[in-house]
Design a protein around this motif. Sequence first.
Motif, PDB file in Angstrom:
ATOM      1  N   UNK A   1      -0.669  58.534 -46.378  1.00 12.38           N
ATOM      2  CA  UNK A   1      -0.785  58.129 -44.979  1.00 12.38           C
ATOM      3  C   UNK A   1       0.207  57.016 -44.667  1.00 12.38           C
ATOM      4  N   UNK A   2       0.776  57.072 -43.462  1.00 13.78           N
ATOM      5  CA  UNK A   2       1.605  55.994 -42.942  1.00 13.78           C
ATOM      6  C   UNK A   2       0.800  55.216 -41.920  1.00 13.78           C
ATOM      7  N   UNK A   3       1.014  53.894 -41.884  1.00 10.23           N
ATOM      8  CA  UNK A   3       0.313  53.084 -40.918  1.00 10.23           C
ATOM      9  C   UNK A   3       1.131  51.881 -40.500  1.00 10.23           C
ATOM     10  N   UNK A   4       0.603  51.134 -39.567  1.00  6.96           N
ATOM     11  CA  UNK A   4       1.276  49.937 -39.065  1.00  6.96           C
ATOM     12  C   UNK A   4       0.211  48.908 -38.727  1.00  6.96           C
ATOM     13  N   UNK A   5       0.646  47.714 -38.331  1.00  8.20           N
ATOM     14  CA  UNK A   5      -0.269  46.607 -38.091  1.00  8.20           C
ATOM     15  C   UNK A   5      -0.228  46.151 -36.646  1.00  8.20           C
TER      16      UNK A   5
ATOM     17  N   UNK B   1       3.738  55.084 -29.397  1.00 14.75           N
ATOM     18  CA  UNK B   1       5.034  55.299 -30.061  1.00 14.75           C
ATOM     19  C   UNK B   1       4.858  55.535 -31.557  1.00 14.75           C
ATOM     20  N   UNK B   2       3.982  54.766 -32.163  1.00 14.87           N
ATOM     21  CA  UNK B   2       3.778  54.905 -33.602  1.00 14.87           C
ATOM     22  C   UNK B   2       3.140  56.250 -33.940  1.00 14.87           C
ATOM     23  N   UNK B   3       2.224  56.708 -33.118  1.00 18.28           N
ATOM     24  CA  UNK B   3       1.628  58.025 -33.346  1.00 18.28           C
ATOM     25  C   UNK B   3       2.692  59.113 -33.271  1.00 18.28           C
ATOM     26  N   UNK B   4       3.656  58.943 -32.369  1.00 12.20           N
ATOM     27  CA  UNK B   4       4.696  59.952 -32.173  1.00 12.20           C
ATOM     28  C   UNK B   4       5.639  60.064 -33.357  1.00 12.20           C
ATOM     29  N   UNK B   5       5.728  59.031 -34.212  1.00  9.31           N
ATOM     30  CA  UNK B   5       6.634  59.097 -35.367  1.00  9.31           C
ATOM     31  C   UNK B   5       5.883  59.399 -36.662  1.00  9.31           C
ATOM     32  N   UNK B   6       4.596  59.742 -36.539  1.00 10.58           N
ATOM     33  CA  UNK B   6       3.850  60.175 -37.715  1.00 10.58           C
ATOM     34  C   UNK B   6       2.887  59.171 -38.295  1.00 10.58           C
TER      35      UNK B   6
ATOM     36  N   UNK C   1      -5.490  58.214 -29.861  1.00  8.48           N
ATOM     37  CA  UNK C   1      -4.308  58.695 -30.561  1.00  8.48           C
ATOM     38  C   UNK C   1      -4.621  59.277 -31.938  1.00  8.48           C
ATOM     39  N   UNK C   2      -5.908  59.447 -32.236  1.00 11.11           N
ATOM     40  CA  UNK C   2      -6.298  60.067 -33.503  1.00 11.11           C
ATOM     41  C   UNK C   2      -5.987  59.234 -34.723  1.00 11.11           C
TER      42      UNK C   2
ATOM     43  N   UNK D   1      12.138  56.748 -39.349  1.00 14.50           N
ATOM     44  CA  UNK D   1      10.843  57.160 -39.894  1.00 14.50           C
ATOM     45  C   UNK D   1      10.452  58.525 -39.344  1.00 14.50           C
ATOM     46  N   UNK D   2      10.667  58.741 -38.051  1.00 14.05           N
ATOM     47  CA  UNK D   2      10.341  60.048 -37.459  1.00 14.05           C
ATOM     48  C   UNK D   2      11.176  61.157 -38.100  1.00 14.05           C
TER      49      UNK D   2
END
Length: 359
Positions: free
Chosen positions: A1-5, A22-27, A59-60, A231-232
């Motif tokens: 899994x990829x994530x961000x803060x 935006x973050x959801x759109x890049x995976x 955004x799931x 990343x995308x």
Amino acid sequence: MLGFSIYLNEDWSEEKEACIHRMAAIGMEGIFTSLQLPEDDPSQYRKRLAPLLEAAKRNGMKVMIDVSGNVLRHIGLSIDDPARIIESGINGLRIDAGVSWEQVARLSNTMTVGLNASTLTEQDYEQLKQHDADFSRLEAWHNYYPRPGTGLDENWFYEKNKWLKSKGFSITAFAPGDGKLRFPLYESLPTLEIHRHQNPLAAICSLLRDYAVDHAYIGDPGLTPQSRSQIREFFCHDTILLHATAAGPKWRPYIFKTHRNRLDVARDAIRSEQSRTCNQKDDIGPENNIPRHKGSITLDNNLYARYKGELQITKRSLPADKKVNVIGQIAGRDLPLLDFIGSGTRFKMTDNEGENEWT
């Protein structure tokens, strides 16, 4: 899994909402936040967390919250009532300190629990077994390190992860951001010191490939548009995106397109598989035959006979060769990505916004 803060030091805003989208759109699939940062005002956590949880759900995305002791009281929850925690929209708790192993084990029978990967010991593992923890819901989460020089040693990190894997844990670690950095130091937030201020995608790839990490999160609250694009491209299209400059307009058509590295990987250079075939009819005279630094983009000229037209990116410094034209340069921030272009890897070069790094 990829994530961000996303952090709770500021009120919710349209920009934070847009960031999640935006973050959801890049995976990206996970969000990390904390209820125990000394710079924050705990009295504001409740009103700031609620819209984050709502946006994550839309955004799931899954939300992991860093907690210790009884800090959940700031948002009206208790570590002894995991059902209400889940009802709130929180998917997991990353436990740092102040919680007994019995409590951790009880939590794990209801929800995902992240443990401090760096400090977990064999004795801790045995305690969790004795208290009937559900190891399928336990994860090992490393810290990030704001202060330069305090990030983990990569050799120690690798050995620790080997032990964690032997116990069946999935492992999460942090890569640095390169957009909006976390205050008050603004020195990026990596797990490994070697990744501090490094290209975020390169740090992510390093964690996943070299250190047995399963899930990589961006520690800082922001990524530049360039890093989001990289990343995308990598995780959605299986392509390494490189920023580059051309030595002149006539070389741009050779450079700025999608390439594929040959299946037989060379030691010294990335070799564009179809370049000789595509360029065989071109008249390529000797030009700019200068020493090749790491990241030099080169094109074999007419003097190289059957190799004429081959495009390469050098992986190490090489001497000047009258048969090889230096036609461009990979941006310095992207040089670590060359290490992740392997057998048959697709890579695409795009304009480096006018930076002149090729000389």
